[in-house]
Design a protein around this motif. Sequence first.
Motif, PDB file in Angstrom:
ATOM      1  N   VAL A   1      10.921   9.099   1.113  1.00 28.95           N
ATOM      2  CA  VAL A   1       9.879   8.161   1.402  1.00 28.95           C
ATOM      3  C   VAL A   1      10.092   7.661   3.056  1.00 28.95           C
ATOM      4  CG1 VAL A   1       9.966   5.797   1.181  1.00 28.95           C
ATOM      5  CG2 VAL A   1      10.256   7.150  -0.710  1.00 28.95           C
ATOM      6  N   SER A   2      11.389   7.886   3.692  1.00 26.39           N
ATOM      7  CA  SER A   2      11.220   7.133   5.012  1.00 26.39           C
ATOM      8  C   SER A   2      10.881   8.298   5.858  1.00 26.39           C
ATOM      9  CB  SER A   2      12.947   7.324   5.499  1.00 26.39           C
ATOM     10  OG  SER A   2      13.539   6.410   4.835  1.00 26.39           O
ATOM     11  N   THR A   3      10.784   9.692   5.474  1.00 26.13           N
ATOM     12  CA  THR A   3      10.165  10.635   6.343  1.00 26.13           C
ATOM     13  C   THR A   3       8.579  10.478   6.286  1.00 26.13           C
ATOM     14  OG1 THR A   3      11.995  12.305   6.300  1.00 26.13           O
ATOM     15  CG2 THR A   3       9.725  13.189   6.815  1.00 26.13           C
TER      16      THR A   3
ATOM     17  N   PHE B   1       5.711   9.672   9.055  1.00 29.10           N
ATOM     18  CA  PHE B   1       4.781  10.520   9.306  1.00 29.10           C
ATOM     19  C   PHE B   1       3.351   9.663   9.440  1.00 29.10           C
ATOM     20  CE2 PHE B   1       1.192  13.237   7.611  1.00 29.10           C
ATOM     21  CZ  PHE B   1       1.202  14.328   8.902  1.00 29.10           C
ATOM     22  N   ILE B   2       3.045   8.681   8.448  1.00 26.79           N
ATOM     23  CA  ILE B   2       1.875   7.981   8.389  1.00 26.79           C
ATOM     24  C   ILE B   2       1.984   7.047   9.744  1.00 26.79           C
ATOM     25  CG2 ILE B   2       0.832   5.923   7.254  1.00 26.79           C
ATOM     26  CD1 ILE B   2       2.208   6.841   4.601  1.00 26.79           C
ATOM     27  N   ALA B   3       3.079   6.637  10.278  1.00 24.90           N
ATOM     28  CA  ALA B   3       3.112   5.975  11.509  1.00 24.90           C
ATOM     29  C   ALA B   3       2.593   6.886  12.776  1.00 24.90           C
ATOM     30  CB  ALA B   3       4.490   5.588  11.719  1.00 24.90           C
ATOM     31  N   VAL B   4       2.821   8.079  12.668  1.00 22.92           N
ATOM     32  CA  VAL B   4       2.537   9.029  13.773  1.00 22.92           C
ATOM     33  C   VAL B   4       1.216   9.280  13.686  1.00 22.92           C
ATOM     34  CG1 VAL B   4       2.836  11.368  14.512  1.00 22.92           C
ATOM     35  CG2 VAL B   4       4.770  10.042  13.777  1.00 22.92           C
TER      36      VAL B   4
ATOM     37  N   GLN C   1      -4.685   8.069   9.707  1.00 28.55           N
ATOM     38  CA  GLN C   1      -3.744   7.229   8.887  1.00 28.55           C
ATOM     39  C   GLN C   1      -4.025   7.779   7.152  1.00 28.55           C
ATOM     40  OE1 GLN C   1      -4.877   3.242  10.155  1.00 28.55           O
ATOM     41  NE2 GLN C   1      -2.836   2.699   9.552  1.00 28.55           N
ATOM     42  N   THR C   2      -5.228   7.864   7.038  1.00 29.03           N
ATOM     43  CA  THR C   2      -5.530   8.156   5.419  1.00 29.03           C
ATOM     44  C   THR C   2      -5.105   9.724   5.073  1.00 29.03           C
ATOM     45  OG1 THR C   2      -7.807   8.838   6.214  1.00 29.03           O
ATOM     46  CG2 THR C   2      -7.695   6.727   5.271  1.00 29.03           C
TER      47      THR C   2
ATOM     48  N   ALA D   1       1.166  11.693   1.514  1.00 31.37           N
ATOM     49  CA  ALA D   1       2.403  11.000   0.944  1.00 31.37           C
ATOM     50  C   ALA D   1       2.105  11.066  -0.617  1.00 31.37           C
ATOM     51  CB  ALA D   1       2.560   9.848   1.285  1.00 31.37           C
ATOM     52  N   GLY D   2       1.043  10.716  -1.106  1.00 31.74           N
ATOM     53  CA  GLY D   2       0.826  10.596  -2.591  1.00 31.74           C
ATOM     54  C   GLY D   2       0.826  11.707  -3.291  1.00 31.74           C
ATOM     55  N   LEU D   3       0.035  12.780  -2.668  1.00 32.46           N
ATOM     56  CA  LEU D   3      -0.141  14.004  -3.129  1.00 32.46           C
ATOM     57  C   LEU D   3       1.365  14.903  -3.345  1.00 32.46           C
ATOM     58  CD1 LEU D   3      -3.367  15.492  -1.258  1.00 32.46           C
ATOM     59  CD2 LEU D   3      -3.159  14.873  -3.808  1.00 32.46           C
TER      60      LEU D   3
END
Length: 207
Positions: free
Chosen positions: A30-32, A36-39, A58-59, A65-67
């Motif tokens: 979750v943290s990783t 990654f989304i932030a980057v 972002q998307t 992340a969801g997949l």
Amino acid sequence: MSAVPDEGTTPEPARPVLAARSATADLALVSTFAAFIAVCAILPAIVLPGMAVPITLQTFGVMLAGLVLGPRRGTLAVLLYLAVGLAGLPIFAGGTGGLAVLGKPSLGYLLAFPLAAALAGYVMTRLSSVRRSLLPLGAFAAATLASLLLIHPLGISVMGARLGLSPAEAITAGATFLPGDVIKNALAAVVATAVFRAFPDLLRARR
């Protein structure tokens, strides 16, 4: 005399240890993915003339992340990203952060992100038993469904309301993001499939 254990007894499985390891792995994933989304968000964005909402990666990070993580962990990764950004860290598009983002036209897209990650993860979970050769197509379908049902409707609605646009104007403005989202969803599907091939447990043990 020391007590001798009954030969017929079976040692209890180390369930607390296994649960702790699972929780630690979940936290790491979750943290990783939140990072990654932030980057993806703070990479240089494309701002089209007349558009108040920039085009970012972002998307791509949200869908991936969801997949990869599944509905629960994928949603938690996005929520962690949003929480850290709202707390003030400049990890939203354009290097912004803090509660001021709640007043921006892009708020609808941010609100839709955890819902989209959950839906993409759920659909991917339902498709986890399909033939491996069909996984990229299934992942692309899951991401695209989440985009069309959640991200675009909610994002366009809030953007139109904040900018005072008519429904037709808001839909026209939001349609600008569709071609890029198709490309990002396809890329997320390819990357997710590669991750599943390298780490099959991420597809088998969905959470």
